[in-house]
Design a protein around this motif. Sequence first.
Motif, PDB file in Angstrom:
ATOM      1  N   LEU A 199      57.625 105.381  73.460  1.00 29.38           N
ATOM      2  CA  LEU A 199      57.728 106.809  73.158  1.00 29.38           C
ATOM      3  C   LEU A 199      58.924 107.018  72.239  1.00 29.38           C
ATOM      4  CD1 LEU A 199      56.914 109.772  73.646  1.00 29.38           C
ATOM      5  CD2 LEU A 199      58.362 109.734  75.690  1.00 29.38           C
ATOM      6  N   VAL A 200      58.675 107.549  71.057  1.00 25.71           N
ATOM      7  CA  VAL A 200      59.727 107.765  70.057  1.00 25.71           C
ATOM      8  C   VAL A 200      60.011 109.260  69.961  1.00 25.71           C
ATOM      9  CG1 VAL A 200      60.411 107.466  67.655  1.00 25.71           C
ATOM     10  CG2 VAL A 200      58.962 105.746  68.770  1.00 25.71           C
ATOM     11  N   SER A 201      61.262 109.646  70.181  1.00 27.24           N
ATOM     12  CA  SER A 201      61.665 111.059  70.083  1.00 27.24           C
ATOM     13  C   SER A 201      62.553 111.245  68.861  1.00 27.24           C
ATOM     14  CB  SER A 201      62.427 111.482  71.350  1.00 27.24           C
ATOM     15  OG  SER A 201      61.632 111.288  72.504  1.00 27.24           O
ATOM     16  N   PHE A 202      62.352 112.353  68.149  1.00 29.12           N
ATOM     17  CA  PHE A 202      63.101 112.619  66.923  1.00 29.12           C
ATOM     18  C   PHE A 202      64.309 113.508  67.189  1.00 29.12           C
ATOM     19  CE2 PHE A 202      58.669 112.289  64.925  1.00 29.12           C
ATOM     20  CZ  PHE A 202      58.794 110.913  64.744  1.00 29.12           C
ATOM     21  N   THR A 203      65.242 113.484  66.247  1.00 30.79           N
ATOM     22  CA  THR A 203      66.440 114.327  66.350  1.00 30.79           C
ATOM     23  C   THR A 203      66.145 115.770  65.959  1.00 30.79           C
ATOM     24  OG1 THR A 203      67.059 113.715  64.098  1.00 30.79           O
ATOM     25  CG2 THR A 203      67.993 112.393  65.886  1.00 30.79           C
ATOM     26  N   SER A 204      65.039 115.990  65.230  1.00 35.35           N
ATOM     27  CA  SER A 204      64.667 117.335  64.791  1.00 35.35           C
ATOM     28  C   SER A 204      63.159 117.371  64.596  1.00 35.35           C
ATOM     29  CB  SER A 204      65.384 117.695  63.485  1.00 35.35           C
ATOM     30  OG  SER A 204      65.010 116.783  62.462  1.00 35.35           O
ATOM     31  N   TYR A 205      62.643 118.555  64.315  1.00 39.64           N
ATOM     32  CA  TYR A 205      61.212 118.696  64.065  1.00 39.64           C
ATOM     33  C   TYR A 205      60.909 118.228  62.639  1.00 39.64           C
ATOM     34  CZ  TYR A 205      61.143 121.542  68.309  1.00 39.64           C
ATOM     35  OH  TYR A 205      61.266 121.976  69.599  1.00 39.64           O
ATOM     36  N   LEU A 206      59.844 117.423  62.494  1.00 40.37           N
ATOM     37  CA  LEU A 206      59.510 116.840  61.197  1.00 40.37           C
ATOM     38  C   LEU A 206      58.139 117.321  60.729  1.00 40.37           C
ATOM     39  CD1 LEU A 206      60.542 113.096  61.784  1.00 40.37           C
ATOM     40  CD2 LEU A 206      61.970 114.995  60.972  1.00 40.37           C
ATOM     41  N   THR A 207      57.936 117.326  59.433  1.00 41.83           N
ATOM     42  CA  THR A 207      56.607 117.580  58.884  1.00 41.83           C
ATOM     43  C   THR A 207      55.754 116.327  59.070  1.00 41.83           C
ATOM     44  OG1 THR A 207      57.211 116.738  56.697  1.00 41.83           O
ATOM     45  CG2 THR A 207      57.580 119.105  57.117  1.00 41.83           C
ATOM     46  N   PRO A 208      54.430 116.443  58.975  1.00 40.82           N
ATOM     47  CA  PRO A 208      53.586 115.248  59.070  1.00 40.82           C
ATOM     48  C   PRO A 208      53.950 114.185  58.039  1.00 40.82           C
ATOM     49  CG  PRO A 208      52.248 117.224  59.268  1.00 40.82           C
ATOM     50  CD  PRO A 208      53.620 117.687  58.895  1.00 40.82           C
ATOM     51  N   GLN A 209      54.283 114.619  56.834  1.00 38.95           N
ATOM     52  CA  GLN A 209      54.627 113.663  55.779  1.00 38.95           C
ATOM     53  C   GLN A 209      55.927 112.928  56.107  1.00 38.95           C
ATOM     54  OE1 GLN A 209      53.752 116.857  55.302  1.00 38.95           O
ATOM     55  NE2 GLN A 209      51.704 116.558  54.417  1.00 38.95           N
ATOM     56  N   LEU A 219      60.308  97.758  67.087  1.00 33.53           N
ATOM     57  CA  LEU A 219      60.814  98.920  67.821  1.00 33.53           C
ATOM     58  C   LEU A 219      62.301  99.118  67.571  1.00 33.53           C
ATOM     59  CD1 LEU A 219      58.986  98.567  71.269  1.00 33.53           C
ATOM     60  CD2 LEU A 219      58.371 100.015  69.324  1.00 33.53           C
ATOM     61  N   ARG A 220      63.053  98.022  67.511  1.00 36.84           N
ATOM     62  CA  ARG A 220      64.491  98.142  67.216  1.00 36.84           C
ATOM     63  C   ARG A 220      64.700  98.697  65.816  1.00 36.84           C
ATOM     64  NH1 ARG A 220      64.630  93.144  69.410  1.00 36.84           N
ATOM     65  NH2 ARG A 220      64.967  92.203  67.381  1.00 36.84           N
ATOM     66  N   GLY A 221      63.867  98.286  64.882  1.00 36.57           N
ATOM     67  CA  GLY A 221      63.971  98.819  63.524  1.00 36.57           C
ATOM     68  C   GLY A 221      63.704 100.307  63.473  1.00 36.57           C
ATOM     69  N   VAL A 222      62.694 100.775  64.227  1.00 40.24           N
ATOM     70  CA  VAL A 222      62.398 102.212  64.286  1.00 40.24           C
ATOM     71  C   VAL A 222      63.569 102.973  64.900  1.00 40.24           C
ATOM     72  CG1 VAL A 222      60.899 103.950  65.348  1.00 40.24           C
ATOM     73  CG2 VAL A 222      59.898 101.879  64.364  1.00 40.24           C
ATOM     74  N   ALA A 223      64.164 102.395  65.943  1.00 40.54           N
ATOM     75  CA  ALA A 223      65.284 103.064  66.627  1.00 40.54           C
ATOM     76  C   ALA A 223      66.488 103.242  65.724  1.00 40.54           C
ATOM     77  CB  ALA A 223      65.677 102.276  67.873  1.00 40.54           C
ATOM     78  N   SER A 224      66.623 102.425  64.698  1.00 36.61           N
ATOM     79  CA  SER A 224      67.789 102.504  63.810  1.00 36.61           C
ATOM     80  C   SER A 224      67.640 103.556  62.717  1.00 36.61           C
ATOM     81  CB  SER A 224      68.030 101.139  63.160  1.00 36.61           C
ATOM     82  OG  SER A 224      66.967 100.807  62.269  1.00 36.61           O
ATOM     83  N   ARG A 225      66.495 104.197  62.605  1.00 34.61           N
ATOM     84  CA  ARG A 225      66.287 105.162  61.537  1.00 34.61           C
ATOM     85  C   ARG A 225      66.941 106.505  61.875  1.00 34.61           C
ATOM     86  NH1 ARG A 225      60.067 103.024  60.558  1.00 34.61           N
ATOM     87  NH2 ARG A 225      60.774 100.907  60.001  1.00 34.61           N
ATOM     88  N   ALA A 226      67.410 107.163  60.853  1.00 36.96           N
ATOM     89  CA  ALA A 226      68.242 108.355  61.045  1.00 36.96           C
ATOM     90  C   ALA A 226      67.514 109.464  61.797  1.00 36.96           C
ATOM     91  CB  ALA A 226      68.713 108.868  59.684  1.00 36.96           C
ATOM     92  N   GLU A 227      66.228 109.607  61.585  1.00 41.33           N
ATOM     93  CA  GLU A 227      65.495 110.706  62.215  1.00 41.33           C
ATOM     94  C   GLU A 227      65.156 110.442  63.682  1.00 41.33           C
ATOM     95  OE1 GLU A 227      64.373 110.422  57.855  1.00 41.33           O
ATOM     96  OE2 GLU A 227      64.620 109.050  59.543  1.00 41.33           O
ATOM     97  N   VAL A 228      65.367 109.207  64.132  1.00 39.64           N
ATOM     98  CA  VAL A 228      64.948 108.821  65.479  1.00 39.64           C
ATOM     99  C   VAL A 228      66.094 108.993  66.465  1.00 39.64           C
ATOM    100  CG1 VAL A 228      64.140 106.917  66.931  1.00 39.64           C
ATOM    101  CG2 VAL A 228      63.175 107.247  64.639  1.00 39.64           C
TER     102      VAL A 228
END
Length: 343
Positions: free
Chosen positions: A106-116, A227-236
Motif C-alpha cells: 500500500l503506497v500513500s502519497f504526501t499530497s493529492y495527485l492527478t492521474p498523470q 518497493l524501496r525505490g518507490v519509497a524514495s520518491r518525493a511524492e511518496v
Amino acid sequence: MRAGDLLRQLDQRLLTRLSGAVTRLGQGPARPRVLPSAALLSCLAVVLAAVWTTGERPIGDRTVGEVTRVGVAAGDSIPGYVRSAAADLAALETAAPEPGDGTYALVSFTSYLTPQRAAAVFGDVPVTAVFGRVPLPDRQTEIVRIAAQRLPDDVVAGMADLAVRKDREAADYRDRAAALGGGGPAERELRQLYVSGAQVAEAEAVAYRSGCACVYAAVIRAGAGTLRGVASRAEVRVVDPAPEVRRLDRAVFTPPLPEQREVASPPADKGLTTPEPSPTTDDRVRESPVVRSATPVPTGTTVAPEVTDSSPVPRSPTPASTPPTTPPTSADTSRTASPEPTG
C-alpha cells in the motif's frame, strides 16, 4: 507411495497368485475355500487402497472468509504507522523468498495527485488500484477505489464514470429538497441537508470530470528492491508491504489521508452530513453504494467517509441500515495484518 502405485503392485502380486491357485484347482481336487479366501483378500486390499487415496485429498482452503487489513485504523498514530511500515519494508529483504511476481504493498502519497502525476511516480511498476477523494475544504467527501492497471488511462476513465454518478446524486438531492412540503423546523433542516448534499455532489462531479488532483494512495505489486525505490520518491509518504496478502478480494486497504499528520481521524466537516441519494437502476460506477445518514447531524459532528469501489458492473444497492465499508466476513485477520481508511 501413491494409491495408483499401490493398486498396481496389488494387481501384480494378487492376480499372479490367484491365477496360480486357479490353475492348481483345475488340476487337483476341488478346494472350495481357496477362492473365497483369495477374493476376500483382494477386496480387503481394494478397501485399504481407497482409504489410502482419501488420505491424499487436498485440504480445503481454510482462509475462506478471512480479511487481511493493511493500513491505519481510526485513532492510530500516523508517525507510528509510517515507522512500522518502513521497518516492515526494511525487513522484507531478509524474509522468506518472495513470490515470482513480488509483494503487494500500500503506497500513500504526501499530497493529492492527478492521474498523470501518479502515473509518473510509478512508471512501469505494476499498479492494481488507486484511492481517491475530492479534497473540498472543510467537507467530508466520498473515498473511492478505482481499479487501475493502466495509468493514467484507467484512472481518468474511472473519474469520468464517477462524475456521471455524482451528477445523478446531485439531481436526486435537489428533487428530494423540492419535494418537501411545509415549513416546519424538521423539514427545513432536512431540506438543508439535501441542498448541501447536492452542492457537494456537484463539486465532486466537476472535479472528477476535470481529472482532478484527487489520488492519494495506490496498491502495487513488486519486489523488495522496487518497493524501496518507490519509497524514495518525493511524492511518496510511505510504502507498507503486505506479504501476507495473496488475494486482493480478501484484503482491505486503508491508507492515511495526506492531511492526516498525527492521528488517523476523519477530515473536519463544517457542513452537515449529506443524506443518502435514492438508488438508480443504472448505477454502473460503484461496486457498493455509500451509505449516508438522512438524519440531521448536529453541527460539529464528524462522520468518516466510506470507501467505495469504482466498477463497470452494477450492484444491488445496500440497505441504509447496513453498516458501510467493511465487507461481511466469517473471520477477520488482524494484521500481521492491519485496518481500513479513516478518511
